[in-house]
Design a protein around this motif. Structure first.
Motif, PDB file in Angstrom:
ATOM      1  N   GLY A 176       9.867 -10.514 -26.641  1.00 58.25           N
ATOM      2  CA  GLY A 176       8.486 -10.209 -26.306  1.00 58.25           C
ATOM      3  C   GLY A 176       7.582 -10.008 -27.502  1.00 58.25           C
ATOM      4  N   ARG A 177       6.397  -9.510 -27.189  1.00 55.50           N
ATOM      5  CA  ARG A 177       5.427  -9.134 -28.209  1.00 55.50           C
ATOM      6  C   ARG A 177       5.680  -7.680 -28.602  1.00 55.50           C
ATOM      7  NH1 ARG A 177       1.604 -12.217 -24.580  1.00 55.50           N
ATOM      8  NH2 ARG A 177       0.801 -13.875 -25.914  1.00 55.50           N
ATOM      9  N   ARG A 202       0.821  -1.216   0.000  1.00 52.66           N
ATOM     10  CA  ARG A 202       0.000   0.000   0.000  1.00 52.66           C
ATOM     11  C   ARG A 202       0.853   1.264   0.000  1.00 52.66           C
ATOM     12  NH1 ARG A 202      -4.834  -1.554  -1.599  1.00 52.66           N
ATOM     13  NH2 ARG A 202      -5.676  -3.202  -0.328  1.00 52.66           N
ATOM     14  N   GLN A 203       2.148   1.118   0.277  1.00 54.91           N
ATOM     15  CA  GLN A 203       3.048   2.266   0.311  1.00 54.91           C
ATOM     16  C   GLN A 203       3.664   2.559  -1.053  1.00 54.91           C
ATOM     17  OE1 GLN A 203       2.807   3.721   3.303  1.00 54.91           O
ATOM     18  NE2 GLN A 203       1.558   1.941   3.789  1.00 54.91           N
ATOM     19  N   VAL A 204       3.466   1.665  -2.021  1.00 51.44           N
ATOM     20  CA  VAL A 204       4.075   1.806  -3.344  1.00 51.44           C
ATOM     21  C   VAL A 204       3.534   3.051  -4.042  1.00 51.44           C
ATOM     22  CG1 VAL A 204       4.224   0.747  -5.635  1.00 51.44           C
ATOM     23  CG2 VAL A 204       4.534  -0.663  -3.579  1.00 51.44           C
ATOM     24  N   GLU A 205       4.450   3.866  -4.562  1.00 50.47           N
ATOM     25  CA  GLU A 205       4.082   5.102  -5.253  1.00 50.47           C
ATOM     26  C   GLU A 205       4.008   4.930  -6.764  1.00 50.47           C
ATOM     27  OE1 GLU A 205       6.412   8.493  -3.853  1.00 50.47           O
ATOM     28  OE2 GLU A 205       6.852   7.320  -2.053  1.00 50.47           O
ATOM     29  N   VAL A 206       4.675   3.924  -7.306  1.00 51.45           N
ATOM     30  CA  VAL A 206       4.626   3.637  -8.740  1.00 51.45           C
ATOM     31  C   VAL A 206       5.015   2.169  -8.949  1.00 51.45           C
ATOM     32  CG1 VAL A 206       7.022   4.338  -9.238  1.00 51.45           C
ATOM     33  CG2 VAL A 206       5.303   4.447 -11.046  1.00 51.45           C
ATOM     34  N   VAL A 207       4.393   1.543  -9.939  1.00 56.37           N
ATOM     35  CA  VAL A 207       4.721   0.173 -10.335  1.00 56.37           C
ATOM     36  C   VAL A 207       5.403   0.260 -11.698  1.00 56.37           C
ATOM     37  CG1 VAL A 207       3.811  -2.108 -10.893  1.00 56.37           C
ATOM     38  CG2 VAL A 207       2.702  -0.725  -9.119  1.00 56.37           C
ATOM     39  N   ILE A 208       6.618  -0.257 -11.780  1.00 56.63           N
ATOM     40  CA  ILE A 208       7.376  -0.230 -13.030  1.00 56.63           C
ATOM     41  C   ILE A 208       7.521  -1.669 -13.513  1.00 56.63           C
ATOM     42  CG2 ILE A 208       9.534   0.419 -14.149  1.00 56.63           C
ATOM     43  CD1 ILE A 208       9.918   2.455 -11.836  1.00 56.63           C
ATOM     44  N   SER A 209       6.934  -1.954 -14.669  1.00 56.12           N
ATOM     45  CA  SER A 209       6.915  -3.318 -15.189  1.00 56.12           C
ATOM     46  C   SER A 209       7.737  -3.436 -16.468  1.00 56.12           C
ATOM     47  CB  SER A 209       5.472  -3.738 -15.489  1.00 56.12           C
ATOM     48  OG  SER A 209       5.444  -5.050 -16.046  1.00 56.12           O
ATOM     49  N   SER A 210       8.382  -4.570 -16.600  1.00 56.84           N
ATOM     50  CA  SER A 210       8.996  -4.946 -17.871  1.00 56.84           C
ATOM     51  C   SER A 210       7.867  -5.213 -18.865  1.00 56.84           C
ATOM     52  CB  SER A 210       9.815  -6.229 -17.666  1.00 56.84           C
ATOM     53  OG  SER A 210      10.004  -6.922 -18.878  1.00 56.84           O
ATOM     54  N   PRO A 211       8.103  -5.036 -20.160  1.00 62.18           N
ATOM     55  CA  PRO A 211       7.056  -5.301 -21.151  1.00 62.18           C
ATOM     56  C   PRO A 211       6.856  -6.774 -21.510  1.00 62.18           C
ATOM     57  CG  PRO A 211       8.715  -3.774 -22.017  1.00 62.18           C
ATOM     58  CD  PRO A 211       9.241  -4.333 -20.752  1.00 62.18           C
ATOM     59  N   LEU A 212       7.630  -7.681 -20.937  1.00 65.97           N
ATOM     60  CA  LEU A 212       7.348  -9.084 -21.205  1.00 65.97           C
ATOM     61  C   LEU A 212       5.992  -9.427 -20.579  1.00 65.97           C
ATOM     62  CD1 LEU A 212      10.762 -10.957 -20.760  1.00 65.97           C
ATOM     63  CD2 LEU A 212       9.420 -10.720 -22.839  1.00 65.97           C
ATOM     64  N   SER A 213       5.181 -10.161 -21.298  1.00 66.36           N
ATOM     65  CA  SER A 213       3.811 -10.438 -20.864  1.00 66.36           C
ATOM     66  C   SER A 213       3.758 -11.001 -19.453  1.00 66.36           C
ATOM     67  CB  SER A 213       3.129 -11.409 -21.831  1.00 66.36           C
ATOM     68  OG  SER A 213       2.958 -10.798 -23.079  1.00 66.36           O
ATOM     69  N   ARG A 214       4.686 -11.864 -19.104  1.00 64.33           N
ATOM     70  CA  ARG A 214       4.653 -12.480 -17.765  1.00 64.33           C
ATOM     71  C   ARG A 214       4.841 -11.433 -16.672  1.00 64.33           C
ATOM     72  NH1 ARG A 214       9.448 -14.870 -20.380  1.00 64.33           N
ATOM     73  NH2 ARG A 214      11.345 -14.248 -19.292  1.00 64.33           N
ATOM     74  N   ALA A 215       5.596 -10.359 -16.935  1.00 66.51           N
ATOM     75  CA  ALA A 215       5.754  -9.287 -15.943  1.00 66.51           C
ATOM     76  C   ALA A 215       4.504  -8.420 -15.878  1.00 66.51           C
ATOM     77  CB  ALA A 215       6.977  -8.439 -16.280  1.00 66.51           C
TER      78      ALA A 215
END
Length: 125
Positions: free
Chosen positions: A54-55, A8-21
């Motif tokens: 990736g896609r 709940r403290q997370v200010e941003v979620v940074i994801s890799s573009p691979l579908s599994r991420a």
């Protein structure tokens, strides 16, 4: 309480573009707008095996329509995965790790959730 949970403290979620991420990001944080989402190809998995390619950005958008709202998606190259690199450059991708480390240091948020891949994170640690 639930509000004190570390996620709940997370200010941003940074994801890799691979579908599994992306799927992991959505599973953990849902499709809501908070915390804000970001997609970055800087920390994609070491591109060694076919499953590490990736896609295209268009294919990703067809599968995950919410990506259109994510920071960085409009700048994501069509083919964003590492290309024209030797197997040795990807086994130990120091240059990519250093670039991602600088990217994280430039962000204004104090609490970030980075969703990516074990091989890359092993190099980052």
């Amino acid at each position: 309480s639930d509000e004190e949970h570390p996620l709940r403290q997370v200010e941003v979620v940074i994801s890799s573009p691979l579908s599994r991420a992306i799927e992991t990001s959505l599973l953990i944080f849902g499709e809501e707008a908070q915390p804000p989402r970001c997609i970055s190809h800087l920390h994609t998995e070491r591109c060694i095996f076919p499953c590490d390619t990736g896609r295209t950005s268009e294919e990703l958008l067809r599968k995950f329509s919410c990506l259109e709202q994510w920071e960085g998606f409009s700048q994501l190259p069509t083919e964003w995965w590492p290309k024209d690199r030797s197997i040795w450059q990807e086994v130990t991708p120091r240059d990519r790790v250093d670039t991602f480390r600088r990217y994280l240091a430039q962000r204004s948020e104090a609490v970030l959730a980075v969703v990516g891949h074990a091989g890359f994170f092993g190099e980052l640690a």
